[in-house]
Design a protein around this motif. Structure first.
Motif, PDB file in Angstrom:
ATOM      1  N   TYR A   1      21.503  19.549 -10.482  1.00  0.00           N
ATOM      2  CA  TYR A   1      20.789  18.784 -11.197  1.00  0.00           C
ATOM      3  C   TYR A   1      21.034  17.276 -10.635  1.00  0.00           C
ATOM      4  O   TYR A   1      20.211  16.409 -10.188  1.00  0.00           O
ATOM      5  CB  TYR A   1      21.000  18.779 -12.838  1.00  0.00           C
ATOM      6  CG  TYR A   1      20.355  17.729 -13.461  1.00  0.00           C
ATOM      7  CD1 TYR A   1      19.050  17.844 -14.014  1.00  0.00           C
ATOM      8  CD2 TYR A   1      20.729  16.510 -13.644  1.00  0.00           C
ATOM      9  CE1 TYR A   1      18.015  17.167 -14.672  1.00  0.00           C
ATOM     10  CE2 TYR A   1      19.938  15.636 -14.601  1.00  0.00           C
ATOM     11  CZ  TYR A   1      18.591  16.054 -14.966  1.00  0.00           C
ATOM     12  OH  TYR A   1      18.046  14.955 -15.424  1.00  0.00           O
TER      13      TYR A   1
ATOM     14  N   ALA B   1      18.158  15.303  -9.155  1.00  0.00           N
ATOM     15  CA  ALA B   1      17.579  14.063  -9.755  1.00  0.00           C
ATOM     16  C   ALA B   1      18.256  12.901  -9.628  1.00  0.00           C
ATOM     17  O   ALA B   1      17.493  11.630  -9.617  1.00  0.00           O
ATOM     18  CB  ALA B   1      17.827  14.337 -11.496  1.00  0.00           C
TER      19      ALA B   1
ATOM     20  N   ASP C   1      14.959   8.674 -13.884  1.00  0.00           N
ATOM     21  CA  ASP C   1      14.672   9.122 -14.988  1.00  0.00           C
ATOM     22  C   ASP C   1      13.197   9.534 -15.101  1.00  0.00           C
ATOM     23  O   ASP C   1      12.800   9.882 -16.159  1.00  0.00           O
ATOM     24  CB  ASP C   1      14.846   8.008 -16.185  1.00  0.00           C
ATOM     25  CG  ASP C   1      15.261   8.533 -17.518  1.00  0.00           C
ATOM     26  OD1 ASP C   1      16.110   9.440 -17.469  1.00  0.00           O
ATOM     27  OD2 ASP C   1      15.126   7.671 -18.690  1.00  0.00           O
TER      28      ASP C   1
ATOM     29  N   THR D   1      13.288  14.840 -12.903  1.00  0.00           N
ATOM     30  CA  THR D   1      14.362  15.592 -13.704  1.00  0.00           C
ATOM     31  C   THR D   1      13.673  17.063 -14.293  1.00  0.00           C
ATOM     32  O   THR D   1      14.443  18.134 -14.160  1.00  0.00           O
ATOM     33  CB  THR D   1      14.562  14.685 -14.938  1.00  0.00           C
ATOM     34  OG1 THR D   1      13.316  14.474 -15.848  1.00  0.00           O
ATOM     35  CG2 THR D   1      15.078  13.601 -14.652  1.00  0.00           C
TER      36      THR D   1
ATOM     37  N   GLN E   1      13.367  19.212 -20.906  1.00  0.00           N
ATOM     38  CA  GLN E   1      12.565  18.284 -21.191  1.00  0.00           C
ATOM     39  C   GLN E   1      12.419  18.018 -22.650  1.00  0.00           C
ATOM     40  O   GLN E   1      12.094  16.677 -22.987  1.00  0.00           O
ATOM     41  CB  GLN E   1      11.219  18.828 -20.652  1.00  0.00           C
ATOM     42  CG  GLN E   1      11.136  18.982 -18.951  1.00  0.00           C
ATOM     43  CD  GLN E   1      11.369  17.362 -18.087  1.00  0.00           C
ATOM     44  OE1 GLN E   1      12.334  16.786 -18.510  1.00  0.00           O
ATOM     45  NE2 GLN E   1      10.445  17.115 -17.340  1.00  0.00           N
TER      46      GLN E   1
ATOM     47  N   LYS F   1      14.931  16.134 -23.946  1.00  0.00           N
ATOM     48  CA  LYS F   1      15.039  14.720 -23.274  1.00  0.00           C
ATOM     49  C   LYS F   1      14.025  13.825 -24.034  1.00  0.00           C
ATOM     50  O   LYS F   1      14.403  12.450 -24.073  1.00  0.00           O
ATOM     51  CB  LYS F   1      14.644  14.719 -21.837  1.00  0.00           C
ATOM     52  CG  LYS F   1      15.471  13.728 -20.923  1.00  0.00           C
ATOM     53  CD  LYS F   1      15.316  14.244 -19.520  1.00  0.00           C
ATOM     54  CE  LYS F   1      15.645  13.104 -18.598  1.00  0.00           C
ATOM     55  NZ  LYS F   1      14.914  11.577 -18.896  1.00  0.00           N
TER      56      LYS F   1
END
Lengths: 316, 223
Positions: free
Chosen positions: B125, B129, B133, B138, B210, B213
């Motif tokens: 990750y 990423a 952001d 992401t 997601q 997030k």
């Protein structure tokens, strides 16, 4: 005898359901499957709680003895390579299941389902001579030439070999015995007693406390999950497209996550309010009696004799 | 990917138990510094969360459903050390309640799914990423975190299986435990994970990450 909490008794079994519209079948499979997963956990937990209270032989034993039997037993089963000795062990485990007053049919149905998944399907290629060459037992295909298929070399004659049958059976019966013994101990001992027994065997206290807490929480949140999906199922009657279904699953997931996160903080505050200072005790634990020691010694003697004879005389 | 009893010989499963125990001690020590008394309820809930991830079935194109291991997602959400303990506890409960995964294989199963997966997921990750952001980036990073971590775990499991015919045989040279050599175990195990299970794990990790997030940005923003 401890009463089963009433809310555990109102859990109805979840069944797969199909809806027909214009002769087309729509299966709410992800809803059903999630319901099945959560229902399985609840029913298994309730069943184990209940069967651990039967008046059978293993239920009378100290949980420490049963945990030691599980550890020694699974290790011993892995070390016995003789099919005959494994069959004798299968019979002894069967007797223990019967004397523990477990329902033989449902117990072995569960064991055999797991054996099919973990023991039989993965060992199918072993039967054939492309993995285990040897004396032919059943000839299947005879072609003029041998060839390579992906990672396998397929010989000009494809057959099930005696050696293959022997190796596959040996592995399958090891899986069968290990699973039967594990499930026997699990079904005759309450989860909380297994954890207490592990603490007496000097497993890290902090780890055991996390396991205890987690087991209780899984039960609570599984109920939340099941209720949420049952509510959804009762409201939905048409086919759900993929985007909508992902949205639904995502929302349910978030609901459970938020509930666990919120409850974590509340639980921590409740623990502090009750005077938790980091010292971990696992409550009252029964002492070993003469029957416990005798049973454990007998189990170890039978198993170690089988391991020794099987390995010294190289009985495969 | 749960290894049952009977497939690994004592040389392998004792080693895996030792490695697993060492990692757990390090994880508890590391987390104790950060969380002190909050450690126990935090990890209890993290384990319950990890267990519940495995219960969620999501639709897969083609009309079927699948569920993920959830170790990659746990690693991304609560960090790899906490995920290590959380997923281990979930796997131990699975073995003790369902008989899913062998008692002798607990060390090996926890090593592949509770230790390897969260770390590989977090590293993958971070690699993809970076510090961004951006939602798409992401999302892609979370997908590959799940996909790569599961495939690495499957590869290690395959190697453990493939080593058995080399290290545990009878006098005639016949395998006593898992009979598949490395040249069969590795391609067979990795191919199904590369083509199917890895994608499921990737999708589950991406979708749920997601969601979290979006709903709890402060919780996952620093991971």
């Amino acid at each position: 005898m401890t009463e089963i909490p009433s809310f555990l008794l109102i859990n109805n079994p979840v069944t797969l359901h199909e809806v027909k519209k214009n002769d087309k079948k729509f299966r709410f499979s992800f809803i059903e499957q999630t319901l099945n997963s959560s229902g399985k956990f609840i029913s298994t937990t309730v069943f184990q709680y209940h069967s651990a209270l039967f008046k059978g032989i293993l239920q009378q034993l100290n949980p420490v003895v049963k945990l030691l039997m599980l550890l020694v037993g699974t290790t011993g089963i892995a070390l016995i390579h003789s099919v005959l000795f494994q069959l004798i062990l299968s019979f002894l485990i069967f007797l223990l299941v019967a004397f523990s007053k477990l329902r033989l049919r449902s117990f072995y149905k569960r064991v055999l389902t797991l054996v099919l998944i973990f023991g039989i399907i993965p060992t199918l290629p072993i039967y054939f001579n492309w993995i285990t060459p040897g004396k032919p037992a059943l000839e299947l295909i005879k072609s003029g030439c041998s060839f390579n298929f992906w990672i396998y070399h397929v010989p000009n004659s494809l057959y099930i070999s005696y050696e293959g049958i022997h190796h596959a059976l040996r592995l399958e019966i090891k899986v069968l015995n290990s699973l039967a013994l594990s499930l026997l101990i699990i079904h005759t001992t309450q989860f909380v007693d297994i954890v207490k027994a592990a603490s007496r065997l000097k497993a890290p206290a902090i780890f055991l406390l996390i396991i205890t807490l987690s087991h209780k929480l899984i039960f609570i949140f599984t109920k939340v999950l099941e209720d949420s999906f049952l509510g959804l199922k009762s409201r939905w009657w048409r086919k759900i497209d993929e985007n909508a279904s992902r949205q639904i699953v995502g929302n349910r997931f978030l609901l459970v996550f938020n509930k666990t996160w919120h409850r974590y903080d509340q639980t921590y505050k409740a623990m502090i309010a009750r005077g938790f200072n980091g010292t971990i005790e696992h409550g009252y634990q029964k002492q070993l009696n003469r029957l416990d020691i005798l049973f454990l010694l007998l189990f170890i003697v039978v198993l170690s004799t089988a391991v020794t004879i099987s390995n010294v005389f190289q009985l495969y | 990917m749960h290894i049952p009893d009977g497939y690994l010989g004592p040389k392998t499963y004792i080693t895996m138990y030792a490695i697993f125990t060492a990692f757990i001690f390090v994880a508890i020590k590391k987390l104790k510094k950060k969380l002190s008394l909050k450690l126990i309820p935090f990890l209890g809930f993290a384990s319950a969360f990890s267990f519940l991830i495995m219960m969620f079935n999501i639709p897969i194109p083609g009309g079927t459903t699948g569920h993920a291991v959830g170790a990659a997602l746990a690693g991304l959400v609560i960090g790899p050390w906490a995920a290590m303990i959380a997923v281990s506890v979930a796997l131990i409960i699975q073995a003790l309640v369902f008989g899913d995964g062998g008692i002798t294989a607990i060390g090996a199963n926890c090593f592949t799914m509770a230790i390897v997966m969260p770390f590989i997921a977090v590293w993958t990750y971070k690699l993809i990423a970076g510090n961004t952001d951006n939602k798409r980036r992401t999302g892609v990073a979370a997908f590959f975190a799940g996909y790569v971590s599961l495939n690495v775990a499957a590869l290690i499991t395959a190697v453990l299986f493939g080593l058995q015919p080399i290290i545990s045989t009878d006098a005639a040279g016949n395998p006593l435990y898992s009979p598949y050599p490395l040249k069969i175990a590795v391609p067979a195990m990795t191919l199904e994970h590369l083509l199917l299970f890895g994608i499921v794990e990737g999708i589950v990790t991406m979708v749920f990450f997601q969601y979290l997030k979006k709903a709890n940005p402060e919780l996952v923003s620093n991971k």
